[in-house]
Enzyme design. Structure first.
Site, PDB file in Angstrom:
ATOM      1  N   ASP A  83       0.858  -1.188   0.000  1.00 56.41           N
ATOM      2  CA  ASP A  83       0.000   0.000   0.000  1.00 56.41           C
ATOM      3  C   ASP A  83       0.898   1.242   0.000  1.00 56.41           C
ATOM      4  OD1 ASP A  83      -2.359   1.463   0.182  1.00 56.41           O
ATOM      5  OD2 ASP A  83      -2.510   1.287   2.370  1.00 56.41           O
ATOM      6  N   HIS A  84       0.594   2.203  -0.840  1.00 52.14           N
ATOM      7  CA  HIS A  84       1.313   3.486  -0.898  1.00 52.14           C
ATOM      8  C   HIS A  84       2.832   3.367  -0.901  1.00 52.14           C
ATOM      9  CE1 HIS A  84      -2.173   6.076  -0.727  1.00 52.14           C
ATOM     10  NE2 HIS A  84      -2.667   5.301   0.214  1.00 52.14           N
ATOM     11  N   HIS A 189      -7.593   9.530   4.328  1.00 48.30           N
ATOM     12  CA  HIS A 189      -7.293   8.428   5.232  1.00 48.30           C
ATOM     13  C   HIS A 189      -7.675   8.800   6.664  1.00 48.30           C
ATOM     14  CE1 HIS A 189      -4.217   7.362   1.990  1.00 48.30           C
ATOM     15  NE2 HIS A 189      -5.061   6.351   2.023  1.00 48.30           N
ATOM     16  N   HIS A 223      -9.535   4.845  -2.234  1.00 44.77           N
ATOM     17  CA  HIS A 223      -8.802   4.878  -0.954  1.00 44.77           C
ATOM     18  C   HIS A 223      -9.668   5.592   0.079  1.00 44.77           C
ATOM     19  CE1 HIS A 223      -4.533   3.682  -1.817  1.00 44.77           C
ATOM     20  NE2 HIS A 223      -5.099   3.586  -3.008  1.00 44.77           N
ATOM     21  N   GLY A 224      -9.221   5.513   1.329  1.00 44.76           N
ATOM     22  CA  GLY A 224      -9.931   6.240   2.383  1.00 44.76           C
ATOM     23  C   GLY A 224     -11.397   5.852   2.441  1.00 44.76           C
ATOM     24  N   SER A 225     -11.673   4.550   2.301  1.00 43.31           N
ATOM     25  CA  SER A 225     -13.065   4.126   2.137  1.00 43.31           C
ATOM     26  C   SER A 225     -13.684   3.500   3.378  1.00 43.31           C
ATOM     27  CB  SER A 225     -13.179   3.154   0.966  1.00 43.31           C
ATOM     28  OG  SER A 225     -13.009   3.874  -0.225  1.00 43.31           O
ATOM     29  N   ASN A 266     -10.176   0.320  -0.372  1.00 42.77           N
ATOM     30  CA  ASN A 266      -9.223   0.254   0.745  1.00 42.77           C
ATOM     31  C   ASN A 266      -9.897   0.560   2.078  1.00 42.77           C
ATOM     32  OD1 ASN A 266      -7.382  -0.061  -1.290  1.00 42.77           O
ATOM     33  ND2 ASN A 266      -5.962   1.473  -0.508  1.00 42.77           N
ATOM     34  N   ASP A 268      -9.045   0.412   6.268  1.00 44.99           N
ATOM     35  CA  ASP A 268      -8.135   0.202   7.395  1.00 44.99           C
ATOM     36  C   ASP A 268      -8.791   0.706   8.688  1.00 44.99           C
ATOM     37  OD1 ASP A 268      -5.987  -0.137   9.069  1.00 44.99           O
ATOM     38  OD2 ASP A 268      -4.661   1.271   8.077  1.00 44.99           O
TER      39      ASP A 268
HETATM   40  P1  13P Z   1      -9.309   4.334   5.660  1.00 47.41           P
HETATM   41  O1  13P Z   1      -8.473   5.150   6.576  1.00 47.41           O
HETATM   42  O2  13P Z   1     -10.564   5.045   5.253  1.00 47.41           O
HETATM   43  O3  13P Z   1      -9.609   2.988   6.191  1.00 47.41           O
HETATM   44  O4  13P Z   1      -8.487   4.135   4.319  1.00 47.41           O
HETATM   45  C1  13P Z   1      -7.466   3.196   4.226  1.00 47.41           C
HETATM   46  C2  13P Z   1      -6.682   3.343   2.968  1.00 47.41           C
HETATM   47  O5  13P Z   1      -7.081   3.988   2.016  1.00 47.41           O
HETATM   48  C3  13P Z   1      -5.383   2.636   2.891  1.00 47.41           C
HETATM   49  O6  13P Z   1      -4.643   2.982   1.757  1.00 47.41           O
END
Ligand code: 13P
Length: 349
Positions: A83-84, A189, A223-225, A266, A268
């Site tokens: 990731d990233h 994120h 991302h950031g989902s 994604n 997390d």
């Molecule tokens: P979240 O912080 O919304 O879970 O996003 C995780 C992410 O995009 C990891 O690359």
């Protein structure tokens, strides 16, 4: 089953019209939670590690845990993804370990904080694509910049600062040959994405749809989902946590994305919240306990519940047995002889 190419996983998801959750891991319990959920829902899955996770767990521990997950769950297709990645070297080291997919996030410079130029992004991503495809490894690129910071990686600020321009997305996909394209549509994120339930003024699903119209066969990545559900926030706060009220990405918006080309989602933060809530509960209700298993087991169970729910909501549930894994060496041949396309189909405006 050996670890599979993320490209294969996403191509299959496109055929089936569903999305695949990509869940971040740092330790054994998180990997187990994902595998328990994948087994229960019969889902193919993407497991991903950030640079921070690789550092925290140490590369070899983490990778061997993933290998154990693959060996113990032969019926589940698993792609292991960086990731990233912040540089060519980071991606190269993940490939050397055996990751079957890497993200080259060239939207930021190597410091993982400063937005880069379009040309710099294309240049480093193209180099990673050439290197990775020769080895059968999938590449995700990013155009536009996500908001927030995760594991020290991110430009910070609002998700609205660097929304993806659809014309640039087309040019980027053409010039780099990436297998999957992460786009910035207002998400960020972490837990603090939106101050109220997001509408079209802050969550730009119209931009996502416009990009999908131009790149109808490109696998898009959100991302950031995390949805940052209220019940997970409450669970933490009721036992002494101090989260401020916040909103994530509603699942129905992700499902709209999936109907418009999103294949990788994604997640997390939701898992972090679930784990923390479960541990706080044990500490609050039974302060006399001190065996880590007494709180790690409920934490793992809480994460499993969230992951299984997302797998069902994203539509990947039930698809684990749809296909046999293509060996990575065959995938490499596919890139070389053109049977695996790296040039996107571009539709007229
Ligand atoms: P979240 O912080 O919304 O879970 O996003 C995780 C992410 O995009 C990891 O690359």
């Amino acid at each position: 089953m050996p670890l599979v190419s993320m490209r294969q996983l996403l191509d299959e998801a496109a055929k089936g019209g569903y999305g695949v959750g990509a869940f971040n891991v740092n330790d054994m319990e998180q990997i187990q939670a994902i595998m328990m959920a994948a087994k229960e829902t019969r889902s193919p899955v993407i497991v991903q590690a950030s640079r921070g996770a690789r550092q925290f767990a140490e590369d070899l521990y983490l990778f061997r845990l993933i290998q154990a997950a693959a060996e113990l769950n032969p019926e589940i297709p698993i792609a292991m993804h960086q990731d990233h990645g912040n540089s060519f070297e980071t991606c190269k080291s993940a490939i050397a370990l055996g990751y079957t997919s890497v993200m080259m996030d060239g939207s930021l410079k190597e410091d993982g904080k400063t937005p880069s130029s379009f040309e710099e992004n294309v240049d480093v991503t193209r180099r990673v694509v050439d290197y990775a495809h020769e080895r059968g490894v999938t590449v995700e690129g990013e155009i536009g910049v996500l908001g927030g910071v995760e594991d020290g990686h991110g430009a910070g600020g609002s998700g609205l600062d660097h929304i993806t321009d659809p014309d640039q997305a087309v040019e980027f996909a053409e010039k780099t040959g990436v297998d999957a394209l992460a786009i910035a549509i207002g998400t960020s994120h972490g837990a603090y994405k939106f101050t109220k339930k997001p509408d079209g003024s802050v969550l730009k699903m119209d931009v996502l749809i416009a990009i999908h119209k131009r790149l109808p066969h490109t696998h898009l990545v959100m991302h950031g989902s995390s949805s940052v559900p209220k019940d997970l926030q409450d669970e933490i706060n009721k036992d002494g946590g101090k989260l401020n009220e916040t909103w994530g990405v509603p699942v129905e918006e992700i499902q709209l994305g999936i109907r418009n080309g999103v294949r990788k989602i994604n997640v997390d933060t939701d898992n972090r919240l679930a784990i923390t809530g479960a541990i706080r509960k044990v500490f609050a209700e039974t302060p006399e306990k001190f065996d880590p298993r007494d709180y790690l087991k409920p934490a793992r169970e809480a994460m499993k519940k969230v992951v299984a729910l997302r797998m069902t909501q994203f539509g990947q549930a039930g698809h684990a047995g749809d296909y046999a894994p293509i060996p990575i060496t065959e995938i490499a041949k596919g890139y070389a002889n053109g049977t695996l396309s790296t040039q996107p189909l571009v539709a007229a405006k």
